[in-house]
Design an enzyme around this catalytic site. Structure first.
Site, PDB file in Angstrom:
ATOM      1  N   SER A  79      28.878  28.570 -34.795  1.00  0.00           N
ATOM      2  CA  SER A  79      29.888  28.106 -35.745  1.00  0.00           C
ATOM      3  C   SER A  79      29.907  28.992 -36.980  1.00  0.00           C
ATOM      4  CB  SER A  79      29.595  26.665 -36.188  1.00  0.00           C
ATOM      5  OG  SER A  79      29.697  25.784 -35.109  1.00  0.00           O
ATOM      6  N   HIS A 122      32.718  24.723 -42.502  1.00  0.00           N
ATOM      7  CA  HIS A 122      32.070  24.177 -41.308  1.00  0.00           C
ATOM      8  C   HIS A 122      32.393  22.688 -41.143  1.00  0.00           C
ATOM      9  CE1 HIS A 122      28.346  22.611 -39.212  1.00  0.00           C
ATOM     10  NE2 HIS A 122      28.722  23.563 -38.384  1.00  0.00           N
TER      11      HIS A 122
END
Lengths: 211, 211
Positions: A14, A42
């Site tokens: 990520s 995120h």
């Protein structure tokens, strides 16, 4: 179905994607600010936050010092308290709390015809150990803080209330004060954003100290 | 400082602004869907959600029926459980819970090298009273649900995991199933979005029933 099941792999990949897509934009932030920007994205999958984020008056250092000294953290929602990693808070012996759902707060707010956020914040300001304020929901909490903080100046205000009535204005007001703050300009923000900002600070302290 | 301090005034004005700015777009949703769209935007201040929202297979009616029958609601984060209004849950005698932070879940996830979300979901699926699933964080929770739900078909899946690894893909997978679902296409979503969707359903039930 085929998908990544290991938590560390998911987190690592990520952040790689976030870095790739942020590109040069990340370089407008200091080394200590970068993890905060990346954690917000995120959490929201919304790159606009990189353009809306202000970190002022040495906010990250000031917040880190308060955290090291084991301060209390007042949150304007229970969701924020709940979203903060208990493990990392315990490592630094800091406590997060909220007062918006206390019986006493609810009763007083009803009687006065004001938000529970106002009453909760007034009560929080009486505790001199509370040095960090995370405001992810209520502009009225942020206004109340700014109006009453003189006697107990915060070490860090995370001012990210979300919404259409007062959110943007309250964050404009915040920027007039000479206090360490992190804010999201405009309407966006929220409880998960507030959590991600504090995590962005706490996790880098944790890594640096090799804890 | 001058700002609105009464909670009902703030909420009312917020929804007026949202309606104004949504304009004609709101008419692509049914009457029962409109409160859901508006609540998501109220929570995120992000109008893009109106374009990313899918409500399929009679999801709202099916969810309402389950709520009326007093089902359990499994949430993939504690933040969701915490963000849901306890008052409104109690009015319908429904219970929300999460298992991601249970000692047992944590231990098993570590041993197997998988996310806590996977283990928590596996455990939740064993409870036949659990008819609604709110997934705001972990694609692995949604995948695990889709893989294992055959024996206990959900009455409603709110599939809004957020992020960069698997979030978008897991929501694509969801759309292949003949199950009542509400999803946000793409990377966006989150715990606050999941909460706002269920509130959008619960509050209109509350109003309709004149409770």
């Amino acid at each position: 179905m085929s998908y990544i099941k290991a938590p560390m792999d998911i987190e690592k990949r990520s952040f790689e994607i976030i870095e790739e897509e942020l590109g040069e934009k990340i370089n407008s932030f200091t080394e200590a600010e970068k993890p905060v920007v990346k954690r917000i994205i995120h959490t929201t999958a919304d790159f606009e936050y990189a353009d809306l984020l202000d970190i002022e008056n040495d906010a990250i250092n000031s917040g880190m010092e308060a955290l090291k000294s084991g301060c209390k953290i007042y949150c304007d929602t229970n969701m924020i308290v709940n979203g903060l990693s208990r493990g990392i808070l315990e490592k630094f012996s800091v406590k997060a709390y909220s007062l918006v759902s206390d019986e006493e707060t609810i009763k007083e707010a009803k009687e006065r015809g004001v938000t529970r956020s106002i009453v909760g914040m007034e009560k929080a300001l009486k505790d001199k150990d509370t040095k960090i304020f995370l405001i992810g929901n209520a502009p009225t909490a942020l206004y109340t803080l700014l109006e009453n903080m003189k006697e107990n100046m915060p070490k860090l205000i995370v001012g990210v209330p979300v919404g259409f009535v007062g959110a943007s204005e309250s964050k404009e007001e915040l920027s007039k004060y000479d206090v360490p703050y992190i804010r999201i300009r405009g309407r966006k923000g929220g409880s998960t954003v507030a959590v991600s900002i504090l995590h962005g600070i706490l996790y880098q302290m944790y890594q640096r100290e090799g804890m």
